[in-house]
Design a protein around this motif. Structure first.
Motif, mmCIF file in Angstrom:
data_model
loop_
_atom_site.group_PDB
_atom_site.id
_atom_site.type_symbol
_atom_site.label_atom_id
_atom_site.label_comp_id
_atom_site.label_asym_id
_atom_site.label_seq_id
_atom_site.Cartn_x
_atom_site.Cartn_y
_atom_site.Cartn_z
ATOM 1 N N ARG A 130 3.308 26.605 86.845
ATOM 2 C CA ARG A 130 4.619 27.228 87.024
ATOM 3 C C ARG A 130 5.523 26.405 87.932
ATOM 4 N N LEU A 131 4.935 25.568 88.759
ATOM 5 C CA LEU A 131 5.738 24.723 89.641
ATOM 6 C C LEU A 131 5.972 23.336 89.059
ATOM 7 N N GLY A 132 5.608 23.139 87.797
ATOM 8 C CA GLY A 132 5.957 21.900 87.110
ATOM 9 C C GLY A 132 4.864 20.864 87.017
ATOM 10 N N PHE A 133 3.663 21.165 87.518
ATOM 11 C CA PHE A 133 2.551 20.229 87.408
ATOM 12 C C PHE A 133 1.846 20.424 86.065
ATOM 13 N N ARG A 134 1.075 19.422 85.670
ATOM 14 C CA ARG A 134 0.333 19.498 84.409
ATOM 15 C C ARG A 134 -1.139 19.254 84.702
ATOM 16 N N LEU A 149 -4.704 16.720 88.133
ATOM 17 C CA LEU A 149 -3.369 17.135 87.726
ATOM 18 C C LEU A 149 -2.400 15.975 87.783
ATOM 19 N N CYS A 150 -1.435 16.016 86.890
ATOM 20 C CA CYS A 150 -0.352 15.043 86.905
ATOM 21 C C CYS A 150 0.650 15.472 87.965
ATOM 22 N N GLY A 151 0.952 14.567 88.884
ATOM 23 C CA GLY A 151 1.884 14.898 89.962
ATOM 24 C C GLY A 151 3.332 14.695 89.588
ATOM 25 N N CYS A 152 3.686 15.008 88.329
ATOM 26 C CA CYS A 152 5.033 14.721 87.817
ATOM 27 C C CYS A 152 6.174 15.161 88.740
#
Length: 215
Positions: A130-134, A149-152
């Motif tokens: 929900r905070l934009g991580f994958r 996790l991807c730290g996008c």
């Protein structure tokens, strides 16, 4: 005009050394000048381009040219400012964890999850997504969990200040565990580290605390 052609309009404007007009765009793409002008004006409305007055070709009215708006390198400025917030990597990580906890509290109000004691991996995936991580991988063994996790959302920080990216994610999870259940926060310790392979990823560990460390 198809989406691909719209992208070509944007590319032509971006690649031009000088402002480019609708007639030039139309000639390149072999479309009507009205179509070219429509999409150029959309670029202006989006804030991606600006219109400027060009000298006329011979006798007649001035032409309207378009050039791409180059965004300022705000990302660099943010990284430089954050780098000054702590004198050591450890201090910056501690401050970043405080920010991560505040970020989680702002975006995830109490009562978001229905379970009395939610699964820690489900809690982790829900909040970070929900905070934009994958989430790219989860490995669980003997009560401990390792989440990749991807730290996008933090990619600029991850490259320049990895301790800040790690601190933010740690703070998010610590706040999430507190919110999910007092039992979770009492039983799990959170550590975050950059991916050893150099990829744009972070490794988050939820490790069960020993009985002595819970006291």
């Amino acid at each position: 005009m198809t989406p691909r052609q719209r992208d070509r309009v944007r590319s032509l404007v971006a690649e031009a050394a000088e402002p480019i007009d609708a007639h030039t765009i139309a000639a390149h793409l072999e479309v009507h000048v009205t179509t070219a002008r429509f999409h150029l004006n959309n670029l202006v409305d989006e804030g991606a381009a600006v219109a400027v007055v060009l000298p006329p070709d011979g006798v007649g009215r001035p032409r309207i040219g378009y050039r791409i708006v180059v965004p300022p390198p705000i990302g660099d400025l943010v990284v430089m400012l954050i780098a000054r917030l702590g004198e050591t990597p450890e201090a910056r990580e501690a401050l970043a964890a405080e920010v991560g906890r505040a970020w989680a509290a702002k975006h995830l109000p109490p009562g978001d999850l229905d379970e009395a004691i939610p699964d820690p991996v489900v809690l982790t995936e829900t909040i970070l997504t929900r905070l934009g991580f994958r989430i790219t991988g989860v490995v669980s063994a003997f009560g401990d969990h390792e989440v990749t996790l991807c730290g996008c959302p933090l990619q600029d920080l991850e490259a320049e200040l990895p301790e800040v990216a790690c601190g933010v994610v740690r703070g998010i999870l610590e706040a999430a565990l507190d919110e999910g259940s007092a039992d979770l926060s009492a039983h799990y310790g959170v550590t975050v580290r950059p991916d050893s392979g150099g990829a744009c990823e972070l490794r988050l560990s939820l490790a069960e605390l020993s009985p002595a460390s819970r006291d």
